[in-house]
Write a protein that holds these residues in place. Structure first.
Motif, PDB file in Angstrom:
ATOM      1  N   UNK A  73       5.791  43.864  -5.443  1.00  0.00           N
ATOM      2  CA  UNK A  73       6.608  45.432  -4.659  1.00  0.00           C
ATOM      3  C   UNK A  73       7.059  44.815  -3.347  1.00  0.00           C
ATOM      4  N   UNK A  74       6.123  44.337  -2.487  1.00  0.00           N
ATOM      5  CA  UNK A  74       6.565  44.019  -1.233  1.00  0.00           C
ATOM      6  C   UNK A  74       7.737  42.921  -1.098  1.00  0.00           C
ATOM      7  N   UNK A  98      15.712  52.804  -2.164  1.00  0.00           N
ATOM      8  CA  UNK A  98      14.792  53.813  -3.264  1.00  0.00           C
ATOM      9  C   UNK A  98      13.646  53.039  -3.963  1.00  0.00           C
ATOM     10  N   UNK A  99      12.571  54.011  -4.161  1.00  0.00           N
ATOM     11  CA  UNK A  99      11.531  53.640  -4.839  1.00  0.00           C
ATOM     12  C   UNK A  99      11.894  52.977  -6.041  1.00  0.00           C
ATOM     13  N   UNK A 100      12.932  53.721  -6.957  1.00  0.00           N
ATOM     14  CA  UNK A 100      13.502  53.184  -8.129  1.00  0.00           C
ATOM     15  C   UNK A 100      14.112  51.813  -8.064  1.00  0.00           C
ATOM     16  N   UNK A 101      14.863  51.493  -7.157  1.00  0.00           N
ATOM     17  CA  UNK A 101      15.284  50.135  -6.800  1.00  0.00           C
ATOM     18  C   UNK A 101      14.200  49.270  -6.524  1.00  0.00           C
ATOM     19  N   UNK A 102      13.240  49.475  -5.676  1.00  0.00           N
ATOM     20  CA  UNK A 102      12.025  48.587  -5.605  1.00  0.00           C
ATOM     21  C   UNK A 102      11.369  48.281  -6.651  1.00  0.00           C
ATOM     22  N   UNK A 103      11.098  49.379  -7.671  1.00  0.00           N
ATOM     23  CA  UNK A 103      10.400  49.040  -8.941  1.00  0.00           C
ATOM     24  C   UNK A 103      11.289  48.334  -9.785  1.00  0.00           C
TER      25      UNK A 103
END
Length: 195
Positions: free
Chosen positions: A12-13, A29-34
């Protein structure tokens, strides 16, 4: 910590840092990160409150790595630095210039520069506690001025694609720091230099 948990947290990092190289933090966005980390959104939230908490963790990790890799020489522990310590800092920044360039250039990450500034300010403050005194010496002003100059030099060097080798930067910055410290009122007039 379980290796799988540590692995997903690191993924994730790493995904977050990769996205930062492409865009400003506001557009991440959190979606892109995930998606990039190949985890579900819930896993991101399991480890971090939001992208800003993730940013804080990434910043702290990078600062700690910089400090660990560039710790003062054992023979000068407790002093601000030595030329060799400063050289290690520039060499480490040079080896990791892509990451540090992202961290310094990304409009959403003034916190990284500010955290570096705090680290340098604390180091200088400890050094001045050891060497400087007198009625005409204002430690707070001197520390702030020198710390800002050092961080601005790092930033300029990285942002301009490192136009000079790490050794030249370390030598020049050290010479400027040394000149400043030589001119300070010292409690022991026999030792005028920090070298």
């Amino acid at each position: 910590m379980d290796r799988r948990i540590q692995k997903s947290k690191q993924a994730i990092m790493d995904a977050f840092l990769a996205l930062m190289s492409e865009t400003d933090i506001e557009n991440i966005t959190v979606n892109k990160i995930a998606e990039l980390a190949n985890v579900n959104r819930g896993t991101v939230y399991l480890h971090f409150l939001d992208k800003y908490d993730l940013l804080d963790h990434c910043l702290e990790e990078q600062i700690n790595r910089l400090i660990d890799k560039c710790a003062p020489d054992s023979e000068v522990t407790g002093k601000f630095t030595s030329k060799s310590t400063l050289l290690r800092v520039f060499e480490y920044l040079e080896q990791n210039s892509g990451l540090y360039s992202k961290m310094l250039r990304n409009r959403g990450v003034p916190a990284f520069r500010n955290r570096l500034l705090v680290v340098v300010r604390e180091s200088l403050s400890r050094q001045f506690d050891l060497i400087a005194s007198g009625p005409n010496f204002n430690k707070e002003i001197t520390v702030q001025f020198l710390a800002s100059a050092v961080i601005s030099s790092f930033e300029w060097w990285i942002s301009n694609s490192m136009p000079y080798p790490a050794s030249v930067m370390a030598e020049q910055i050290w010479a400027l720091l040394d000149r400043t410290m030589i001119s300070l009122p010292l409690p022991n007039q026999n030792s005028r230099s920090v070298i």
